[in-house]
Write a protein that holds these residues in place. Structure first.
Motif, PDB file in Angstrom:
ATOM      1  N   ASP A   1      -9.549 -12.544  25.559  1.00  0.00           N
ATOM      2  CA  ASP A   1      -9.790 -13.791  24.805  1.00  0.00           C
ATOM      3  C   ASP A   1     -10.099 -13.524  23.332  1.00  0.00           C
ATOM      4  N   ASN A   2     -10.823 -12.421  23.061  1.00  0.00           N
ATOM      5  CA  ASN A   2     -11.303 -12.188  21.691  1.00  0.00           C
ATOM      6  C   ASN A   2     -10.532 -11.134  20.903  1.00  0.00           C
ATOM      7  N   TYR A   3      -9.847 -10.246  21.606  1.00  0.00           N
ATOM      8  CA  TYR A   3      -9.081  -9.199  20.912  1.00  0.00           C
ATOM      9  C   TYR A   3      -7.653  -9.232  21.453  1.00  0.00           C
ATOM     10  N   SER A   4      -7.105  -8.069  21.854  1.00  0.00           N
ATOM     11  CA  SER A   4      -5.780  -8.099  22.481  1.00  0.00           C
ATOM     12  C   SER A   4      -5.774  -7.096  23.624  1.00  0.00           C
ATOM     13  N   TRP A   5      -4.788  -7.184  24.523  1.00  0.00           N
ATOM     14  CA  TRP A   5      -4.843  -6.386  25.761  1.00  0.00           C
ATOM     15  C   TRP A   5      -4.971  -4.866  25.581  1.00  0.00           C
ATOM     16  N   PRO A   6      -4.390  -4.220  24.536  1.00  0.00           N
ATOM     17  CA  PRO A   6      -4.571  -2.755  24.459  1.00  0.00           C
ATOM     18  C   PRO A   6      -6.039  -2.313  24.445  1.00  0.00           C
ATOM     19  N   TYR A   7      -6.937  -3.213  23.987  1.00  0.00           N
ATOM     20  CA  TYR A   7      -8.350  -2.820  23.892  1.00  0.00           C
ATOM     21  C   TYR A   7      -9.006  -2.630  25.252  1.00  0.00           C
ATOM     22  N   ILE A   8      -8.411  -3.174  26.322  1.00  0.00           N
ATOM     23  CA  ILE A   8      -8.995  -2.907  27.650  1.00  0.00           C
ATOM     24  C   ILE A   8      -8.822  -1.432  28.020  1.00  0.00           C
ATOM     25  N   PHE A   9      -7.847  -0.773  27.392  1.00  0.00           N
ATOM     26  CA  PHE A   9      -7.667   0.678  27.616  1.00  0.00           C
ATOM     27  C   PHE A   9      -8.443   1.486  26.578  1.00  0.00           C
ATOM     28  N   TYR A  10      -8.496   0.981  25.336  1.00  0.00           N
ATOM     29  CA  TYR A  10      -9.158   1.743  24.267  1.00  0.00           C
ATOM     30  C   TYR A  10     -10.658   1.916  24.507  1.00  0.00           C
ATOM     31  N   ILE A  11     -11.292   0.960  25.234  1.00  0.00           N
ATOM     32  CA  ILE A  11     -12.748   1.107  25.445  1.00  0.00           C
ATOM     33  C   ILE A  11     -13.074   2.352  26.278  1.00  0.00           C
ATOM     34  N   ASN A  12     -12.078   2.889  27.006  1.00  0.00           N
ATOM     35  CA  ASN A  12     -12.331   4.114  27.792  1.00  0.00           C
ATOM     36  C   ASN A  12     -12.492   5.347  26.911  1.00  0.00           C
ATOM     37  N   ILE A  13     -11.935   5.310  25.699  1.00  0.00           N
ATOM     38  CA  ILE A  13     -11.828   6.543  24.901  1.00  0.00           C
ATOM     39  C   ILE A  13     -13.196   7.111  24.497  1.00  0.00           C
ATOM     40  N   PRO A  14     -14.082   6.321  23.843  1.00  0.00           N
ATOM     41  CA  PRO A  14     -15.386   6.911  23.484  1.00  0.00           C
ATOM     42  C   PRO A  14     -16.176   7.359  24.714  1.00  0.00           C
ATOM     43  N   LEU A  15     -16.131   6.546  25.789  1.00  0.00           N
ATOM     44  CA  LEU A  15     -16.873   6.916  27.003  1.00  0.00           C
ATOM     45  C   LEU A  15     -16.311   8.195  27.615  1.00  0.00           C
ATOM     46  N   GLY A  16     -14.979   8.334  27.589  1.00  0.00           N
ATOM     47  CA  GLY A  16     -14.329   9.532  28.127  1.00  0.00           C
ATOM     48  C   GLY A  16     -14.743  10.785  27.368  1.00  0.00           C
ATOM     49  N   ILE A  17     -14.819  10.666  26.046  1.00  0.00           N
ATOM     50  CA  ILE A  17     -15.204  11.831  25.216  1.00  0.00           C
ATOM     51  C   ILE A  17     -16.645  12.250  25.529  1.00  0.00           C
ATOM     52  N   ILE A  18     -17.555  11.263  25.612  1.00  0.00           N
ATOM     53  CA  ILE A  18     -18.964  11.574  25.910  1.00  0.00           C
ATOM     54  C   ILE A  18     -19.067  12.224  27.297  1.00  0.00           C
ATOM     55  N   ALA A  19     -18.373  11.641  28.293  1.00  0.00           N
ATOM     56  CA  ALA A  19     -18.438  12.166  29.664  1.00  0.00           C
ATOM     57  C   ALA A  19     -17.910  13.603  29.734  1.00  0.00           C
ATOM     58  N   THR A  20     -16.836  13.888  28.988  1.00  0.00           N
ATOM     59  CA  THR A  20     -16.272  15.255  28.993  1.00  0.00           C
ATOM     60  C   THR A  20     -17.293  16.249  28.456  1.00  0.00           C
ATOM     61  N   LEU A  21     -17.918  15.905  27.325  1.00  0.00           N
ATOM     62  CA  LEU A  21     -18.890  16.820  26.710  1.00  0.00           C
ATOM     63  C   LEU A  21     -20.088  17.049  27.637  1.00  0.00           C
ATOM     64  N   LEU A  22     -20.579  15.974  28.270  1.00  0.00           N
ATOM     65  CA  LEU A  22     -21.731  16.113  29.171  1.00  0.00           C
ATOM     66  C   LEU A  22     -21.373  16.950  30.403  1.00  0.00           C
ATOM     67  N   THR A  23     -20.139  16.769  30.909  1.00  0.00           N
ATOM     68  CA  THR A  23     -19.689  17.525  32.092  1.00  0.00           C
ATOM     69  C   THR A  23     -19.660  19.015  31.781  1.00  0.00           C
ATOM     70  N   ILE A  24     -19.051  19.365  30.642  1.00  0.00           N
ATOM     71  CA  ILE A  24     -18.929  20.790  30.270  1.00  0.00           C
ATOM     72  C   ILE A  24     -20.319  21.408  30.094  1.00  0.00           C
ATOM     73  N   GLN A  25     -21.241  20.604  29.564  1.00  0.00           N
ATOM     74  CA  GLN A  25     -22.575  21.121  29.275  1.00  0.00           C
ATOM     75  C   GLN A  25     -23.459  21.233  30.527  1.00  0.00           C
ATOM     76  N   PHE A  26     -23.392  20.242  31.425  1.00  0.00           N
ATOM     77  CA  PHE A  26     -24.407  20.156  32.484  1.00  0.00           C
ATOM     78  C   PHE A  26     -23.928  20.386  33.921  1.00  0.00           C
ATOM     79  N   VAL A  27     -22.671  20.049  34.235  1.00  0.00           N
ATOM     80  CA  VAL A  27     -22.236  20.136  35.643  1.00  0.00           C
ATOM     81  C   VAL A  27     -21.980  21.590  36.035  1.00  0.00           C
ATOM     82  N   LYS A  28     -22.457  21.955  37.233  1.00  0.00           N
ATOM     83  CA  LYS A  28     -22.241  23.320  37.722  1.00  0.00           C
ATOM     84  C   LYS A  28     -21.143  23.321  38.781  1.00  0.00           C
ATOM     85  N   SER A  29     -20.435  24.443  38.907  1.00  0.00           N
ATOM     86  CA  SER A  29     -19.456  24.580  39.990  1.00  0.00           C
ATOM     87  C   SER A  29     -20.123  25.294  41.152  1.00  0.00           C
ATOM     88  N   PRO A  30     -19.859  24.865  42.387  1.00  0.00           N
ATOM     89  CA  PRO A  30     -20.483  25.533  43.530  1.00  0.00           C
ATOM     90  C   PRO A  30     -19.988  26.967  43.688  1.00  0.00           C
TER      91      PRO A  30
END
Length: 526
Positions: free
Chosen positions: A164-193
């Motif tokens: 309603d307020n922007y355009s449809w590509p933004y429903i995909f673009y909102i994943n980008i900043p969250l994806g970058i943060i999640a990647t950095l946190l995973t590399i830093q904190f998640v352990k492999s068994p």
């Protein structure tokens, strides 16, 4: 025990939990956020309605193919690397989806995004489960469940707001900043068994991968597209049904005979996991089915906007969120899982029967509020006990394999649910329509008065008498069609409710019998 090394405490555990939930949310919100943007995409990319439906289908196919392989891929590449790679794939293809210039480009990018996303759901569940000590696992499942239950509900209102307020590509673009943060946190904190064993290329179950993709991909296509293609009238559906059946039989045979199978079917010897897998299917059927039918009804029959119908679901999601930690506590204190599941099934039946009672061609917004709150309570009671029941007696690598099975069955349950509901509504509407039309007698005084009244009102608006008569009959016809559709929605609610009701004795009886032979039970593990 092998997985003690993965248990985290304090700050690290908090960060890992937040990362895993963020990834699960990214994946799930993305599967429903698109629904409200399909119209925009259709106009923007010059696609037909059935072409644009592929945007949803492709994502689901990517998801379902990768989910059963996640446990094996985690062992092959190390869980942290695999999880981080999945987030990166998901994020890159989110960006490409937003930049797609035609419908088939978008469909391909959605397939790849689904392959990245499928891993996020199951791996995040395994990571959360293993980061908590055994006695706190119910709490871990409660936290994870928040993401899984709220995700499908957040999608439509969020998507509606963005479109309603922007355009449809933004429903995909909102994943980008969250994806970058999640990647950095995973590399830093998640352990492999430590139990990860790598296999050489010659040991890889390539045939298993091919058969799995053929079987699950075909099945998902049939479920998503069957209704539109008129089921077995379509040659493609017939061909894919044969592929799915043959693929399934060969896949089972291959996995039970190969030394290093891509999907470890032997883990299903665990009684709790078997029941949990069946219940996950039922849960998916109800969760996705009801998330699908309520917005469909409010938009197509009551004429609401996407944002209005999405917002309607928010109180129910908040109820579930509120209940999750309480149920986690109950399980930790030793309340039996099967009692909570049975109660959840009963509450879900109440919700469905309530829906059956209140649905009319012009139900008011207020009528839905308490009904959906009840739905939120039912889902809260179902999700965590089913998940913790499934994984309660698994150890080490089995946890990941078990999570993959329950995750896949929940997804397939949702696809089956939506396919069954759309077909059912279409067939029942036709049936009800012909029954109603049979009762409309042109010689009936009431019918004549109704037509005359409509005709007079059209003439008063300046219409020619013959045109006015035609319009009066059209209005009558529209009313009949609407009434027939509403009757079929009522049936859907009733049958969904009955399905949940039928499961109650099954859960109570089977769980008791199987539970006696198990070594540890979550409710007694402290």
């Amino acid at each position: 025990m092998q997985d003690d090394s993965l248990v985290e405490y304090g700050f690290r555990r908090t960060i890992i939990t937040i990362t895993a939930i963020m990834c699960a949310l990214l994946e799930i919100v993305d599967s429903t956020i698109v629904n409200v943007a399909l119209n925009e995409m259709k106009g923007n990319l010059g696609a037909t309605l059935s072409e644009v439906g592929w945007v949803i289908t492709a994502y689901a196919i990517g998801n379902v193919i990768i989910v059963p392989m996640t446990s094996w891929l985690s062992q092959q590449f190390g869980r942290r690397n695999y999880f981080a790679a999945s987030i990166i794939i998901f994020t890159i293809f989110s960006f490409l989806c937003g930049n797609a210039t035609n419908i088939w480009e978008l469909v391909f990018f959605r397939l790849m995004q689904g392959i990245g996303g499928g891993a996020l759901l199951v791996t995040s569940q395994t990571i959360i489960t293993e980061s908590y000590p055994v006695e706190k696992r119910s709490m871990a499942q409660a936290i994870y469940g928040l993401g899984v239950i709220i995700g499908p509900t957040l999608g439509p209102p969020l998507g509606g707001y963005i479109v309603d307020n922007y355009s449809w590509p933004y429903i995909f673009y909102i994943n980008i900043p969250l994806g970058i943060i999640a990647t950095l946190l995973t590399i830093q904190f998640v352990k492999s068994p430590r139990y990860s064993e790598k296999r050489s290329i010659s040991d890889v179950d390539w045939a298993g991968i091919g058969l799995l993709a053929a079987f699950v991909g075909s099945l998902q296509y049939i479920l998503e597209r069957g209704h539109e293609d008129d089921w077995f009238e379509s040659k493609a559906i017939v061909f894919l049904t044969i592929t799915a059946v043959v693929g399934f039989i060969l896949f089972i045979w291959r996995e039970l005979t190969f030394k290093y199978p891509i999907v470890e079917l032997r883990v299903l010897k665990n009684g709790n996991l078997r029941i949990g897998t069946i219940m996950s299917f039922v849960l998916g059927f109800g969760l996705y089915g009801s998330t699908f039918i309520v917005p469909l009804y409010t938009q197509s029959i009551l004429g609401w906007t996407a944002l209005q119908s999405g917002a309607l679901m928010i109180p129910a999601a908040l109820t579930t969120a509120f209940m999750m930690p309480i149920i986690g506590q109950l399980l930790t204190r030793g309340v039996k899982q099967q009692i909570l599941v049975a109660l959840g099934l009963l509450i879900f039946f109440v919700y469905s029967f309530w829906g059956y009672k209140i649905i009319t061609p012009d139900t008011g917004k207020d009528a839905f509020f308490w009904m959906l709150i009840v739905r939120g309570m039912g889902l809260g009671l179902l999700f965590i006990p089913i998940t913790s029941l499934s994984l309660s007696t698994l150890k080490g690598p089995e946890i990941g394999q078990g999570a993959a099975f329950t995750g896949m069955m929940r997804q397939l349950g949702g696809s089956f649910g939506i396919a069954a509901i759309t077909t059912f509504i279409a067939n029942k509407s036709e049936l009800y329509r012909s029954t109603l039309v049979a009762h409309l007698d042109v010689n009936d005084l009431d019918v004549q008065q109704r037509v005359a009244g409509l005709k007079a009102s059209f003439i008063a608006k300046g219409m020619a008498p013959d045109k006015a008569l035609q319009s009066a009959y059209q209005i009558l016809d529209y009313g009949v069609t609407k009434q027939a559709t509403v009757l079929s929605y009522m049936d859907v609610f009733l049958y969904l409710g009955l399905m949940f009701l039928i499961c109650i004795p099954f859960v109570l009886f089977v769980r008791e019998r199987k539970g006696k032979g198990e070594k540890i039970d979550l409710s007694s593990a402290h």
